[in-house]
Scaffold this active site. Structure first.
Site, short mmCIF file in Angstrom:
data_model
loop_
_atom_site.label_atom_id
_atom_site.label_comp_id
_atom_site.label_asym_id
_atom_site.label_seq_id
_atom_site.Cartn_x
_atom_site.Cartn_y
_atom_site.Cartn_z
N ASP A 195 8.37 -0.70 -5.24
CA ASP A 195 9.65 -0.65 -4.43
C ASP A 195 10.76 -0.30 -5.29
O ASP A 195 10.64 -0.76 -6.30
CB ASP A 195 9.94 -2.14 -3.90
CG ASP A 195 11.02 -2.13 -2.82
OD1 ASP A 195 12.03 -1.13 -3.01
OD2 ASP A 195 11.04 -2.73 -1.88
N THR A 226 -4.24 5.61 -5.13
CA THR A 226 -4.22 4.47 -4.36
C THR A 226 -4.17 4.92 -2.82
O THR A 226 -3.92 6.12 -2.65
CB THR A 226 -2.81 3.71 -4.43
OG1 THR A 226 -1.92 4.36 -3.68
CG2 THR A 226 -2.69 3.34 -5.76
#
Length: 266
Positions: free
Chosen positions: A125, A200
């Site tokens: 984040d 990912t």
């Protein structure tokens, strides 16, 4: 807690490659392998690499497979995600990978000075409003210094223009030696190696939508007084999967590419 999550937590409790220590127990008795991960768990003296905020552990597993002469530890507080990577490690019989369920702020409780050689920070984040929570900010760099060898490598891979710009400014202001710096990893011919083969799940989603991936790696010395960049940085025009709309306005009106639910970027 849902039954599926509970099952995963119970499963992880039986895995030798997973370590879960409640803070109360940790504070009272300490972590028994602090300073001896190589000797007591990996049974070798190879370098130790951490993946912070490892999510499902794609990088922890992928790097461990590509670099058998290094030891990898994925760290995250969300165990239900970590279970995926831990299962892969168990099923494949991997001896150079492990997972640690804890908060990143607690690293010094688990690792001794100079025990860690390298850190990967994959798609965190960006914390655009809270500098103290940015994993590449000076607060966390000071924390990493407590466990890393002098001159150890920090790697950031991110979809966030904000975090990438902030991190570049931070490295420049503090005079860190930057090894690699690109704002378009998969279209930069100067960057190569095995890291390009590890993606990912959500990273692939961004790539499929035509967005760029940023990558910067630098050496963290122990002596430089840490300074925060005092510069206004334009905020991202999107928020990642758990954080709202997509980067490209032309994509936002397409229901087929809108993020769904409350999944995190991992």
């Amino acid at each position: 807690m849902g039954k599926n999550k509970l099952k995963k937590f119970n499963d992880m409790a039986t895995m030798d490659c997973v370590f879960q220590y409640p803070f109360g127990v940790l504070k009272e008795s300490g972590f028994p392998m602090k300073g001896s991960w190589r000797r007591d768990y990996f049974h070798n003296y190879n370098p130790i690499v951490l993946e912070l905020g490892c999510g499902k552990g794609e990088y922890t597993v992928g790097l461990a497979e590509r670099f058998p002469d290094r030891n990898f530890i994925g760290i995250d507080i969300k165990g239900a995600r970590m279970w995926t990577g831990a299962c892969q490690v168990r099923e494949r019989g991997m001896k150079n990978a492990a997972f640690l369920r804890t908060n990143i702020e607690l690293l010094p409780y688990f690792f001794a000075p100079d025990e860690v050689d390298e850190i990967w920070i994959t798609f965190p984040d960006p914390q655009m409003k809270k500098v103290t929570k940015r994993l590449t900010g000076t607060r966390f760099l000071g924390l990493y210094r407590q466990v890393m060898k002098d001159g150890g490598m920090i790697n950031l891979k991110s979809d966030s223009p904000f975090l990438y710009t902030y991190t570049r400014l931070m490295t420049q202001l503090n005079g860190f030696e930057v090894i690699t710096d690109t704002d378009d990893l998969y279209h930069d011919a100067s960057v190569g190696g095995d890291i390009l083969g590890i993606r990912t799940f959500y990273e692939q989603q961004w790539l499929d939508r035509g967005l760029t991936i940023k990558y910067i790696a630098w050496k963290l010395d122990r002596e430089t007084p840490l300074q925060e960049p005092d510069v206004e940085i334009e905020h991202d025009t999107y928020r990642s999967f758990s954080r709202g709309e997509l980067q490209c306005p032309e994509l936002c009106n397409n229901p087929e590419v809108r993020p769904k639910g409350s999944q995190s970027e991992k």
